[in-house]
Enzyme design. Structure first.
Site, PDB file in Angstrom:
ATOM      1  N   ARG A 190       0.744  -1.289   0.114  1.00 52.17           N
ATOM      2  CA  ARG A 190       0.038  -0.093   0.057  1.00 52.17           C
ATOM      3  C   ARG A 190       1.249   1.335  -0.069  1.00 52.17           C
ATOM      4  O   ARG A 190       1.681   1.571   0.946  1.00 52.17           O
ATOM      5  CB  ARG A 190      -0.936  -0.019   1.208  1.00 52.17           C
ATOM      6  CG  ARG A 190      -1.649   1.164   1.353  1.00 52.17           C
ATOM      7  CD  ARG A 190      -2.430   1.363   2.686  1.00 52.17           C
ATOM      8  NE  ARG A 190      -2.987   2.904   2.696  1.00 52.17           N
ATOM      9  CZ  ARG A 190      -2.964   3.557   3.774  1.00 52.17           C
ATOM     10  NH1 ARG A 190      -2.849   2.981   5.030  1.00 52.17           N
ATOM     11  NH2 ARG A 190      -3.317   4.761   3.819  1.00 52.17           N
ATOM     12  N   GLU A 195      -3.524  -0.287   8.332  1.00 55.34           N
ATOM     13  CA  GLU A 195      -2.354   0.224   9.032  1.00 55.34           C
ATOM     14  C   GLU A 195      -2.183  -0.484  10.627  1.00 55.34           C
ATOM     15  O   GLU A 195      -3.244  -0.395  11.240  1.00 55.34           O
ATOM     16  CB  GLU A 195      -2.173   1.771   9.135  1.00 55.34           C
ATOM     17  CG  GLU A 195      -1.680   2.651   8.075  1.00 55.34           C
ATOM     18  CD  GLU A 195      -1.598   4.113   8.246  1.00 55.34           C
ATOM     19  OE1 GLU A 195      -1.343   4.371   9.390  1.00 55.34           O
ATOM     20  OE2 GLU A 195      -1.685   4.787   7.311  1.00 55.34           O
ATOM     21  N   HIS A 235      -3.255  10.979   0.924  1.00 60.03           N
ATOM     22  CA  HIS A 235      -2.511  10.945   2.284  1.00 60.03           C
ATOM     23  C   HIS A 235      -1.936  12.132   2.737  1.00 60.03           C
ATOM     24  O   HIS A 235      -0.564  12.256   2.962  1.00 60.03           O
ATOM     25  CB  HIS A 235      -1.281   9.633   2.261  1.00 60.03           C
ATOM     26  CG  HIS A 235      -1.224   9.049   3.656  1.00 60.03           C
ATOM     27  ND1 HIS A 235      -1.217   7.617   3.882  1.00 60.03           N
ATOM     28  CD2 HIS A 235      -0.645   9.709   4.529  1.00 60.03           C
ATOM     29  CE1 HIS A 235      -0.791   7.491   4.979  1.00 60.03           C
ATOM     30  NE2 HIS A 235      -0.617   8.634   5.646  1.00 60.03           N
ATOM     31  N   ASN A 278      -7.236   1.935  10.257  1.00 54.59           N
ATOM     32  CA  ASN A 278      -5.843   1.773  10.783  1.00 54.59           C
ATOM     33  C   ASN A 278      -5.955   2.000  12.310  1.00 54.59           C
ATOM     34  O   ASN A 278      -6.630   2.909  12.952  1.00 54.59           O
ATOM     35  CB  ASN A 278      -5.504   3.323  10.324  1.00 54.59           C
ATOM     36  CG  ASN A 278      -4.815   3.481   8.823  1.00 54.59           C
ATOM     37  OD1 ASN A 278      -5.292   2.728   8.104  1.00 54.59           O
ATOM     38  ND2 ASN A 278      -4.686   4.601   8.357  1.00 54.59           N
ATOM     39  N   GLU A 312      -7.143   8.521   6.572  1.00 55.68           N
ATOM     40  CA  GLU A 312      -7.273   9.204   7.829  1.00 55.68           C
ATOM     41  C   GLU A 312      -7.809  10.700   7.774  1.00 55.68           C
ATOM     42  O   GLU A 312      -7.244  11.590   8.180  1.00 55.68           O
ATOM     43  CB  GLU A 312      -5.988   9.142   8.672  1.00 55.68           C
ATOM     44  CG  GLU A 312      -5.617   7.819   9.105  1.00 55.68           C
ATOM     45  CD  GLU A 312      -4.520   7.810  10.109  1.00 55.68           C
ATOM     46  OE1 GLU A 312      -3.828   8.808  10.580  1.00 55.68           O
ATOM     47  OE2 GLU A 312      -3.848   6.587  10.366  1.00 55.68           O
ATOM     48  N   TYR A 365      -4.103   1.976  16.209  1.00 48.55           N
ATOM     49  CA  TYR A 365      -2.881   1.940  16.975  1.00 48.55           C
ATOM     50  C   TYR A 365      -2.953   1.600  18.358  1.00 48.55           C
ATOM     51  O   TYR A 365      -2.255   0.856  18.978  1.00 48.55           O
ATOM     52  CB  TYR A 365      -1.962   3.062  16.612  1.00 48.55           C
ATOM     53  CG  TYR A 365      -1.469   3.405  15.389  1.00 48.55           C
ATOM     54  CD1 TYR A 365      -0.297   2.718  14.938  1.00 48.55           C
ATOM     55  CD2 TYR A 365      -2.121   3.767  14.350  1.00 48.55           C
ATOM     56  CE1 TYR A 365       0.342   2.905  13.791  1.00 48.55           C
ATOM     57  CE2 TYR A 365      -1.793   3.929  12.670  1.00 48.55           C
ATOM     58  CZ  TYR A 365      -0.368   3.372  12.829  1.00 48.55           C
ATOM     59  OH  TYR A 365       0.055   3.424  11.304  1.00 48.55           O
TER      60      TYR A 365
HETATM   61  O1  IFM Z   1       2.726   7.827  10.024  1.00 47.91           O
HETATM   62  C1  IFM Z   1       1.475   7.849   9.996  1.00 47.91           C
HETATM   63  C2  IFM Z   1       0.851   7.594   8.952  1.00 47.91           C
HETATM   64  O2  IFM Z   1       0.915   8.585   8.104  1.00 47.91           O
HETATM   65  C3  IFM Z   1      -0.705   7.846   9.228  1.00 47.91           C
HETATM   66  N1  IFM Z   1      -1.330   6.900  10.407  1.00 47.91           N
HETATM   67  C4  IFM Z   1      -0.421   6.809  11.520  1.00 47.91           C
HETATM   68  C5  IFM Z   1       0.927   6.638  11.130  1.00 47.91           C
HETATM   69  C6  IFM Z   1       1.906   6.668  12.506  1.00 47.91           C
HETATM   70  O3  IFM Z   1       1.734   7.868  13.535  1.00 47.91           O
END
Ligand code: IFM
Length: 437
Positions: free
Chosen positions: A78, A352, A115, A280, A156, A282
């Site tokens: 990606r 992500e 992006h 995405n 995002e 985290y």
């Molecule tokens: O690096 C970023 C990415 O560009 C978008 N999602 C989160 C990642 C980590 O912060």
């Protein structure tokens, strides 16, 4: 070697890694400027004072990077196309070469169209930017559509709206607070128009990559619950409700555009069905009532006037960005999505997931990925239709307002020599992918 094998995922499950144009390409002289070029040139905007003018120099070293992908054994890669580069003479040629190189290496190209690197001549506060985006999507599909496996319209949009236009921590650096909401609406409209434009150009398998994470209230008091609910709407529903249900969360619709009629008509475009939904993930966030002081959060300083405050999640390891490591929250997120949206939720792809940590012997990253892949599998077992998983990121890269201080890569980049060195996590993932075969 994989000692404790990861359970099998369904046949056809797509394993990949992600990057984005501004964070890795460099070659800023071979494209128009973006809002990020202007932002990074302003003193104090990026913590280490760096810019992405060279970054990982992927523009010139893409063959070496595709060889790393092939050796890693991922099914898909990606990456994002830079709109400012496409606006420059010969800009699409680079992506044509990259896509050919990927196909020749047996790696399927997954393209993100936006992006965050908006051409500096455009502005998401302007409704017309949505139509410009659809034109741009058509142009890219016309050139690459015969070889691209999957399309992602936006990455995002929540972060781009909130960090870039509400809080001023990202480009274009505006602090509009809630007046930034039209930026969200115009991006969503751009998404819907682009879905139609891509389909008209013969492209299929279209999705979007939104960031999500569970919101955990700091306590059961009405104040903390209300603050958590507010945060959850901003992060987890502001974008997915209009996309998947065709409506904004209650009370938000009126704030989104100049005229309510626009909103009602636009929602029909925004809810154009997608083939899959990208998430995405985290970390989860613990949220409570405002505490009347600035809050440090994931590298940000959040203003005191926000109607919520972000609290620490105790008893968990944290990444060197300060983000808590909570793999089971990924299962919670995905099963929660399935409950909320039911049959309106198309197949999901985790577009992500990853962490920042130092060093090439990156045991923390291996533990992070291992935990999250297992958590993802539990969501599959619970009945969520998940079709793929992409690690952020292939390379260490330009981490926006943090500059080069945060390293998310499976491959270390020496920013002086630009030498690439696969980390322990790269070897771990390669073994995992081989064992799966
Ligand atoms: O690096 C970023 C990415 O560009 C978008 N999602 C989160 C990642 C980590 O912060």
């Amino acid at each position: 070697m994989v000692t404790n094998p990861i359970p099998q995922f369904p046949a056809g499950f797509l394993w990949g890694v992600s990057t984005s144009a501004h964070q890795i390409e460099g070659a800023a002289d071979a494209r128009e400027p973006s809002v990020w070029d202007v932002f990074t040139a302003e003193p104090g905007r990026v913590k280490d004072g760096s810019t992405a003018a060279v970054a990982c120099d992927h523009y010139h070293r893409y063959r070496e990077d595709v060889a790393l992908l092939a050796d890693l054994g991922v099914d898909a890669y990606r990456f994002s196309v830079s709109w400012p580069r496409v606006n420059s003479p010969g800009g699409l040629d680079f992506y044509d070469r990259l896509v050919d190189e990927l196909c020749a290496a047996g790696v399927r190209p997954v393209v993100t169209l936006f992006h965050w690197d908006l051409p500096v001549t455009l502005d998401w506060l302007e409704r017309d930017t949505a139509s410009r985006f659809a034109d741009y999507a058509s142009a890219v599909a016309g050139r690459l559509g015969d070889r691209v496996a999957k399309w992602i319209t936006l990455n995002e949009p929540a972060e781009h709206t909130l960090l870039g236009h509400a809080l001023g921590a990202h480009a274009p650096g505006r602090r509009l607070m809630f007046d930034a909401l039209p930026v969200a609406h115009h991006q969503l409209l751009a998404h819907g128009l682009a879905v139609r434009a891509l389909r008209a150009a013969g492209a299929g398998d279209i999705g979007i990559a939104n960031s999500h994470g569970p919101t955990w209230p700091a306590s059961a008091t009405p104040e903390d619950m209300a603050a958590a609910e507010f945060y959850d709407v901003l992060l987890n529903r502001l974008f997915s409700d209009p996309l998947l249900l065709g409506r904004y969360p209650e009370g938000i619709g009126e704030l989104m555009a100049k005229s309510p009629e626009d909103v009602a008509t636009d929602l029909k475009v925004i809810a154009e069905p997608v083939d899959w939904y990208g998430i995405n993930y985290y970390a989860p966030t613990r949220v409570g009532a405002p505490q009347g002081e600035e809050i440090a959060f994931g590298g940000l300083s959040l203003p005191s006037e926000l109607p919520f405050s972000v609290r620490e999640i105790e008893g968990r390891p944290v990444t060197d960005f300060g983000w808590p490591v909570v793999p089971e929250a990924l299962t919670e997120l995905l099963t929660g999505f399935r409950e909320r949206y039911g049959d309106r939720l198309p197949p999901v792809v985790v577009t992500e997931n990853g962490c920042s940590c130092e060093g090439v012997e990156d045991r923390e990253r291996i533990a992070y990925l291992d935990g999250h892949i297992r958590a993802l599998h539990r969501a599959v077992e619970a009945g969520v239709d998940v079709r793929g998983y992409f690690v952020w990121s292939l390379l260490d890269n330009f981490e926006w307002a943090e500059g080069y201080a945060r390293r998310f890569g499976l491959v270390h980049v020496d920013y002086t020599t630009l030498e690439r060195t696969p980390k322990a996590s790269y070897g771990w993932l390669r073994d995992l992918l081989r064992a799966r075969r």
